[in-house]
Design a protein around this motif. Sequence first.
Motif, short mmCIF file in Angstrom:
data_model
loop_
_atom_site.label_atom_id
_atom_site.label_comp_id
_atom_site.label_asym_id
_atom_site.label_seq_id
_atom_site.Cartn_x
_atom_site.Cartn_y
_atom_site.Cartn_z
N ASP A 1 -0.96 -12.56 -9.79
CA ASP A 1 -1.03 -11.10 -9.65
C ASP A 1 -2.40 -10.66 -9.16
OD1 ASP A 1 1.60 -10.62 -10.59
OD2 ASP A 1 0.93 -10.84 -12.66
N ASP A 2 -3.44 -11.35 -9.63
CA ASP A 2 -4.80 -11.01 -9.21
C ASP A 2 -5.02 -11.35 -7.74
OD1 ASP A 2 -5.59 -10.21 -11.87
OD2 ASP A 2 -5.60 -12.33 -12.38
N LEU A 3 -4.40 -12.43 -7.29
CA LEU A 3 -4.51 -12.81 -5.89
C LEU A 3 -3.74 -11.83 -5.00
CD1 LEU A 3 -5.68 -15.04 -4.06
CD2 LEU A 3 -3.52 -16.28 -4.34
N LYS A 4 -2.56 -11.43 -5.47
CA LYS A 4 -1.72 -10.52 -4.69
C LYS A 4 -2.38 -9.16 -4.50
CE LYS A 4 2.58 -10.59 -5.78
NZ LYS A 4 3.84 -10.36 -6.53
N VAL A 5 -3.04 -8.66 -5.56
CA VAL A 5 -3.61 -7.31 -5.47
C VAL A 5 -4.77 -7.26 -4.48
CG1 VAL A 5 -5.41 -7.39 -7.26
CG2 VAL A 5 -4.07 -5.30 -6.94
N LYS A 6 -5.34 -8.41 -4.15
CA LYS A 6 -6.42 -8.44 -3.15
C LYS A 6 -5.91 -8.08 -1.76
CE LYS A 6 -9.33 -11.76 -5.63
NZ LYS A 6 -9.94 -13.11 -5.62
N GLU A 7 -4.58 -8.14 -1.58
CA GLU A 7 -3.98 -7.75 -0.31
C GLU A 7 -3.91 -6.24 -0.16
OE1 GLU A 7 -3.02 -10.08 2.16
OE2 GLU A 7 -4.26 -11.24 0.76
N LEU A 8 -4.11 -5.52 -1.26
CA LEU A 8 -4.07 -4.06 -1.22
C LEU A 8 -5.44 -3.53 -0.79
CD1 LEU A 8 -2.14 -3.41 -4.54
CD2 LEU A 8 -1.21 -3.60 -2.24
N HIS A 9 -5.45 -2.37 -0.23
CA HIS A 9 -6.70 -1.77 0.25
C HIS A 9 -7.09 -0.61 -0.65
CE1 HIS A 9 -6.21 -4.25 3.80
NE2 HIS A 9 -4.99 -3.75 3.98
N GLY A 10 -8.20 -0.80 -1.36
CA GLY A 10 -8.69 0.28 -2.21
C GLY A 10 -7.94 0.44 -3.51
N ASP B 1 0.83 -1.21 0.00
CA ASP B 1 0.00 0.00 0.00
C ASP B 1 0.86 1.26 0.00
OD1 ASP B 1 -2.56 -0.93 -0.21
OD2 ASP B 1 -2.91 -1.04 1.94
N ILE B 2 1.91 1.23 0.83
CA ILE B 2 2.80 2.39 0.91
C ILE B 2 3.46 2.66 -0.43
CG2 ILE B 2 4.95 3.21 1.94
CD1 ILE B 2 4.12 1.74 4.51
N PHE C 1 2.41 1.85 -3.43
CA PHE C 1 1.47 2.30 -4.45
C PHE C 1 0.92 3.70 -4.17
CE2 PHE C 1 1.43 -2.18 -5.60
CZ PHE C 1 1.38 -2.09 -6.98
N ARG C 2 0.82 4.07 -2.92
CA ARG C 2 0.17 5.35 -2.59
C ARG C 2 1.14 6.53 -2.54
NH1 ARG C 2 -5.07 4.42 -0.96
NH2 ARG C 2 -5.55 2.25 -0.49
N LEU C 3 2.43 6.26 -2.33
CA LEU C 3 3.41 7.34 -2.24
C LEU C 3 4.14 7.51 -3.57
CD1 LEU C 3 4.97 6.70 1.29
CD2 LEU C 3 3.15 8.28 0.65
N LYS C 4 4.04 8.69 -4.13
CA LYS C 4 4.63 8.95 -5.44
C LYS C 4 6.14 8.69 -5.47
CE LYS C 4 4.41 12.25 -9.25
NZ LYS C 4 3.87 13.56 -9.69
N PRO C 5 6.92 9.13 -4.47
CA PRO C 5 8.36 8.83 -4.50
C PRO C 5 8.65 7.33 -4.51
CG PRO C 5 7.89 10.57 -2.92
CD PRO C 5 6.56 10.00 -3.34
N ALA C 6 7.84 6.56 -3.78
CA ALA C 6 8.04 5.10 -3.74
C ALA C 6 7.72 4.49 -5.10
CB ALA C 6 7.17 4.48 -2.66
N ARG C 7 6.66 4.98 -5.74
CA ARG C 7 6.31 4.48 -7.07
C ARG C 7 7.41 4.82 -8.08
NH1 ARG C 7 1.28 6.93 -5.91
NH2 ARG C 7 1.53 8.41 -7.64
#
Length: 208
Positions: free
Chosen positions: A174-183, A109-110, A112-118
């Motif tokens: 990949d579809d299973l992994k993304v379910k661990e993300l929130h929103g 989540d961190i 994907f949500r933080l632009k510097p991390a992405r």
Amino acid sequence: MSSPSERLAQILTEGRFVAIRELGEECAAELHTHAKERYLALEATIPQFRSSMNRKLFELGPPVLAIYQALLHDLGVDREPALRLAEDMLLAFYRKQLNRSPLLGAAMDIVFRLKPARRLLMKSMLAGEPGGFRFDRASDAGALLAFDVRECPLVTFARRHGVPEVVPMICRLDDLKVKELHGIELHRTGTLGTGAEFCDFRYVMAKK
């Protein structure tokens, strides 16, 4: 980071109950033995990547291929049942891995949500190495992270051994992994493993 041989042992262990359910105790034990033999035969053909990202993304390919080959050629299981059983064993292993890493979703989540991390993640992906995964940045104003996979060594490896049909089951993780993300959702229209020209990854905020 685990090696492909360690991943094989883990998949065989975590997926053993699936193999017993489908094959019976005796044949499940034979599968364990033959899959290890098949892996040893494949080992010399496994690419030796320098990049930790390439090693991580590739690590499930050889064990899945070895299990599938053992089912087909040593146990005489037909193609479709062999694919289903190999995938069910893979899923049993992968779900256990996710359950053992409760902080994985938060860490992702961190990123994907933080632009510097992405930006840092994208930079590491674009670096690449010969024979490895090749990522191209994609333009999509509505996506948190957008990229295309233009070359996939999993596809190359599976084709080399005459079993390209094993790759889609790895893609589906990949579809299973993304379910661990929130929103956050993954939008993807095709993959190299299913015959598309490239894998299009678009991670977007889920609609409320």
